[in-house]
Design a protein around this motif. Sequence first.
Motif, PDB file in Angstrom:
ATOM      1  N   GLN A 326     -61.464 -35.912  54.828  1.00  0.00           N
ATOM      2  CA  GLN A 326     -62.313 -35.750  55.991  1.00  0.00           C
ATOM      3  C   GLN A 326     -63.087 -34.433  55.853  1.00  0.00           C
ATOM      4  OE1 GLN A 326     -62.790 -38.038  58.285  1.00  0.00           O
ATOM      5  NE2 GLN A 326     -61.262 -39.438  57.419  1.00  0.00           N
ATOM      6  N   PRO A 327     -64.145 -34.235  56.648  1.00  0.00           N
ATOM      7  CA  PRO A 327     -64.948 -33.007  56.476  1.00  0.00           C
ATOM      8  C   PRO A 327     -64.147 -31.721  56.626  1.00  0.00           C
ATOM      9  CG  PRO A 327     -66.149 -34.611  57.801  1.00  0.00           C
ATOM     10  CD  PRO A 327     -64.783 -35.171  57.601  1.00  0.00           C
ATOM     11  N   THR A 328     -63.109 -31.708  57.453  1.00  0.00           N
ATOM     12  CA  THR A 328     -62.382 -30.451  57.708  1.00  0.00           C
ATOM     13  C   THR A 328     -60.951 -30.459  57.195  1.00  0.00           C
ATOM     14  OG1 THR A 328     -61.761 -31.272  59.895  1.00  0.00           O
ATOM     15  CG2 THR A 328     -63.772 -29.934  59.733  1.00  0.00           C
ATOM     16  N   TYR A 329     -60.428 -31.623  56.747  1.00  0.00           N
ATOM     17  CA  TYR A 329     -59.055 -31.662  56.247  1.00  0.00           C
ATOM     18  C   TYR A 329     -58.913 -32.797  55.250  1.00  0.00           C
ATOM     19  CZ  TYR A 329     -58.312 -35.593  59.460  1.00  0.00           C
ATOM     20  OH  TYR A 329     -58.392 -36.795  60.111  1.00  0.00           O
ATOM     21  N   VAL A 330     -57.826 -32.754  54.476  1.00  0.00           N
ATOM     22  CA  VAL A 330     -57.498 -33.800  53.513  1.00  0.00           C
ATOM     23  C   VAL A 330     -56.075 -34.262  53.795  1.00  0.00           C
ATOM     24  CG1 VAL A 330     -56.754 -32.084  51.811  1.00  0.00           C
ATOM     25  CG2 VAL A 330     -57.306 -34.402  51.068  1.00  0.00           C
ATOM     26  N   ARG A 331     -55.874 -35.580  53.726  1.00  0.00           N
ATOM     27  CA  ARG A 331     -54.560 -36.164  53.995  1.00  0.00           C
ATOM     28  C   ARG A 331     -54.168 -37.060  52.823  1.00  0.00           C
ATOM     29  NH1 ARG A 331     -54.479 -39.684  59.121  1.00  0.00           N
ATOM     30  NH2 ARG A 331     -54.898 -37.652  60.081  1.00  0.00           N
ATOM     31  N   VAL A 332     -52.954 -36.843  52.294  1.00  0.00           N
ATOM     32  CA  VAL A 332     -52.406 -37.639  51.195  1.00  0.00           C
ATOM     33  C   VAL A 332     -51.079 -38.227  51.677  1.00  0.00           C
ATOM     34  CG1 VAL A 332     -51.654 -37.670  48.806  1.00  0.00           C
ATOM     35  CG2 VAL A 332     -53.491 -36.137  49.499  1.00  0.00           C
ATOM     36  N   THR A 333     -50.969 -39.548  51.669  1.00  0.00           N
ATOM     37  CA  THR A 333     -49.745 -40.227  52.086  1.00  0.00           C
ATOM     38  C   THR A 333     -48.969 -40.633  50.842  1.00  0.00           C
ATOM     39  OG1 THR A 333     -50.930 -41.083  54.012  1.00  0.00           O
ATOM     40  CG2 THR A 333     -48.807 -42.072  53.501  1.00  0.00           C
ATOM     41  N   VAL A 334     -47.757 -40.085  50.694  1.00  0.00           N
ATOM     42  CA  VAL A 334     -46.904 -40.341  49.535  1.00  0.00           C
ATOM     43  C   VAL A 334     -45.680 -41.115  50.012  1.00  0.00           C
ATOM     44  CG1 VAL A 334     -45.626 -39.316  47.630  1.00  0.00           C
ATOM     45  CG2 VAL A 334     -47.712 -38.222  48.457  1.00  0.00           C
ATOM     46  N   LYS A 335     -45.608 -42.409  49.659  1.00  0.00           N
ATOM     47  CA  LYS A 335     -44.502 -43.280  50.069  1.00  0.00           C
ATOM     48  C   LYS A 335     -44.309 -43.257  51.580  1.00  0.00           C
ATOM     49  CE  LYS A 335     -40.804 -43.838  47.713  1.00  0.00           C
ATOM     50  NZ  LYS A 335     -39.516 -43.627  47.005  1.00  0.00           N
ATOM     51  N   GLY A 336     -45.423 -43.270  52.306  1.00  0.00           N
ATOM     52  CA  GLY A 336     -45.378 -43.302  53.761  1.00  0.00           C
ATOM     53  C   GLY A 336     -45.198 -41.956  54.418  1.00  0.00           C
ATOM     54  N   LYS A 337     -45.024 -40.875  53.638  1.00  0.00           N
ATOM     55  CA  LYS A 337     -44.853 -39.540  54.197  1.00  0.00           C
ATOM     56  C   LYS A 337     -46.166 -38.772  54.074  1.00  0.00           C
ATOM     57  CE  LYS A 337     -39.927 -39.298  53.136  1.00  0.00           C
ATOM     58  NZ  LYS A 337     -38.852 -38.549  52.472  1.00  0.00           N
ATOM     59  N   PRO A 338     -46.696 -38.230  55.186  1.00  0.00           N
ATOM     60  CA  PRO A 338     -48.016 -37.606  55.138  1.00  0.00           C
ATOM     61  C   PRO A 338     -47.973 -36.168  54.645  1.00  0.00           C
ATOM     62  CG  PRO A 338     -47.210 -37.626  57.385  1.00  0.00           C
ATOM     63  CD  PRO A 338     -46.179 -38.320  56.564  1.00  0.00           C
ATOM     64  N   PHE A 339     -48.983 -35.828  53.848  1.00  0.00           N
ATOM     65  CA  PHE A 339     -49.269 -34.446  53.464  1.00  0.00           C
ATOM     66  C   PHE A 339     -50.689 -34.152  53.940  1.00  0.00           C
ATOM     67  CE2 PHE A 339     -51.473 -31.541  50.665  1.00  0.00           C
ATOM     68  CZ  PHE A 339     -50.616 -30.457  50.585  1.00  0.00           C
ATOM     69  N   GLN A 340     -50.854 -33.199  54.849  1.00  0.00           N
ATOM     70  CA  GLN A 340     -52.158 -32.893  55.431  1.00  0.00           C
ATOM     71  C   GLN A 340     -52.417 -31.406  55.337  1.00  0.00           C
ATOM     72  OE1 GLN A 340     -53.662 -35.077  58.962  1.00  0.00           O
ATOM     73  NE2 GLN A 340     -53.635 -33.083  59.961  1.00  0.00           N
ATOM     74  N   LEU A 341     -53.644 -31.052  54.954  1.00  0.00           N
ATOM     75  CA  LEU A 341     -54.010 -29.651  54.765  1.00  0.00           C
ATOM     76  C   LEU A 341     -55.401 -29.425  55.347  1.00  0.00           C
ATOM     77  CD1 LEU A 341     -52.821 -27.089  53.440  1.00  0.00           C
ATOM     78  CD2 LEU A 341     -54.146 -27.654  51.407  1.00  0.00           C
ATOM     79  N   VAL A 342     -55.513 -28.386  56.165  1.00  0.00           N
ATOM     80  CA  VAL A 342     -56.808 -28.015  56.736  1.00  0.00           C
ATOM     81  C   VAL A 342     -57.590 -27.240  55.690  1.00  0.00           C
ATOM     82  CG1 VAL A 342     -57.959 -26.781  58.593  1.00  0.00           C
ATOM     83  CG2 VAL A 342     -55.808 -27.962  59.043  1.00  0.00           C
ATOM     84  N   LEU A 343     -58.872 -27.605  55.488  1.00  0.00           N
ATOM     85  CA  LEU A 343     -59.694 -27.003  54.442  1.00  0.00           C
ATOM     86  C   LEU A 343     -60.379 -25.746  54.970  1.00  0.00           C
ATOM     87  CD1 LEU A 343     -61.291 -30.292  53.072  1.00  0.00           C
ATOM     88  CD2 LEU A 343     -59.321 -29.050  52.169  1.00  0.00           C
ATOM     89  N   PRO A 344     -60.613 -24.751  54.085  1.00  0.00           N
ATOM     90  CA  PRO A 344     -61.272 -23.519  54.523  1.00  0.00           C
ATOM     91  C   PRO A 344     -62.764 -23.673  54.762  1.00  0.00           C
ATOM     92  CG  PRO A 344     -60.820 -23.430  52.173  1.00  0.00           C
ATOM     93  CD  PRO A 344     -60.177 -24.679  52.689  1.00  0.00           C
ATOM     94  N   ALA A 345     -63.375 -24.734  54.289  1.00  0.00           N
ATOM     95  CA  ALA A 345     -64.814 -24.965  54.487  1.00  0.00           C
ATOM     96  C   ALA A 345     -65.050 -26.458  54.624  1.00  0.00           C
ATOM     97  CB  ALA A 345     -65.612 -24.399  53.310  1.00  0.00           C
TER      98      ALA A 345
END
Length: 462
Positions: A326-345
């Motif tokens: 997404q424009p402000t964050y990235v989300r990676v779902t690994v075996k149904g478990k979410p990993f989400q990180l807010v981007l600096p730009a």
Amino acid sequence: MGRITEDLIRRNAEHNECVIFSLEELSLHQQEIERLEHIDKWCRDLKILYLQNNLIGKIENVSKLKKLEYLNLALNNIEKIENLEGCEGLTKLDLTVNFIGELSSVETLRGNVHLRELFLMGNPCADFQGYRPFVVATLRQLKWLDGREIERSERIQALQDFPEVERQIREQEKAYCLRRAQDKSEAERKLREEQEPAENESHPPPSGGSGDQLQIPERQEGEPNGKKVDDVEDDLEFWNKPSLFTPESRLETLRHMEKQRRDKEKSSEKKVKPPRMLITADGRALNVNEPKLDFSLKDDEKRNQIILDLAVYRYMDTSLINVDVQPTYVRVTVKGKPFQLVLPAEVKPDSSSAKRSQTTGHLVVCMPKVEEVITGGPRTSTSTSTSTSTQSTSSRSREHTGNRSRQTEKLEVDPSKHSFPDVANIVGGKTSTPRRVRPEPKVVPREEDPGFEDDPEVPPLI
């Protein structure tokens, strides 16, 4: 309790590609099977059958297995040898640690002429006086009994003493049957006593007093610890109390172990967790690392992009990974478990790419940044005016270049100063025609050119 089903046989017939009609060897040990059934209809070609460590109480439904050579029924609840006359090819029979008390039932094996080995150790009948001579004299085709070879002298002696040995065996059998009947009635009585309190607990009497209602919360608060202590005490009491070696005691032990297993499963059942919050009510994305993976976030200014390196498990299938940029964050779902990180730009989701390393398994997500837009402030106005003036200058230069390109420059030739004809008028008035080989025309001077001189050295115009 388990039963013999077609699915169970197919699961244990993997070496035969799960085909059961042509199966020659079958192992169904430790399946808590109570009854021997269906095998003589589904697996007629069986040669080896393992049924040890189950709860089978009777030998049945195997008489049609004509090719059966080895039958293992050790550690079951069998009390009598029967229904094996049809197993014509039987050469080895293992009945170790059962509850066979009718030793005279071995006479049913006389028709199994190919029987060479028999195991009866661990049965009540093995403690009878004269047990071995009786079996040796009854089954003359045997070569081994309880893993010990039968010598010729032993067989001769057993045949000589057989009448007296048979009388002793019959008397001991009769005494054993009386004890067995008493043990069975005692086991049934204990089972009824255990079932009655359980029924009373499942249907408690209704409480009508107000005092009982006030005491209910206190009991509920102290109930888990008290329940746990009571369970431990009951378990210790069960394993420490003496028990008879009977089929009923084996069944009672199994029921107790099943109850323990069910209680353990209930206590270990995890409560359903609520879904993890990834975005707040006001639309703000949160940093989440539920799969607990190592990662690194790099701002590549040279290529104007943000790179996320996520240490995904090396041997995990890529189909279990889902990437959402997404424009402000990235989300990676690994075996149904979410990993989400807010981007600096802010990034461009459509131009982003995700790749996975074939050697390390890491997931690399490249996200190009959005070009910066400068607005506001005094410096912004100066830069804006400068850029505007630059744009106007460049636009004027482009317009001037366009005007020059639109103006056609013509070359003027004074025919009075030159001796060749007006090329511009000749070329402009004619159209292009296909070239053909023609005879050279004669140049004839025209009257409108008074100063024309015919010079033969000048080549003619084509």
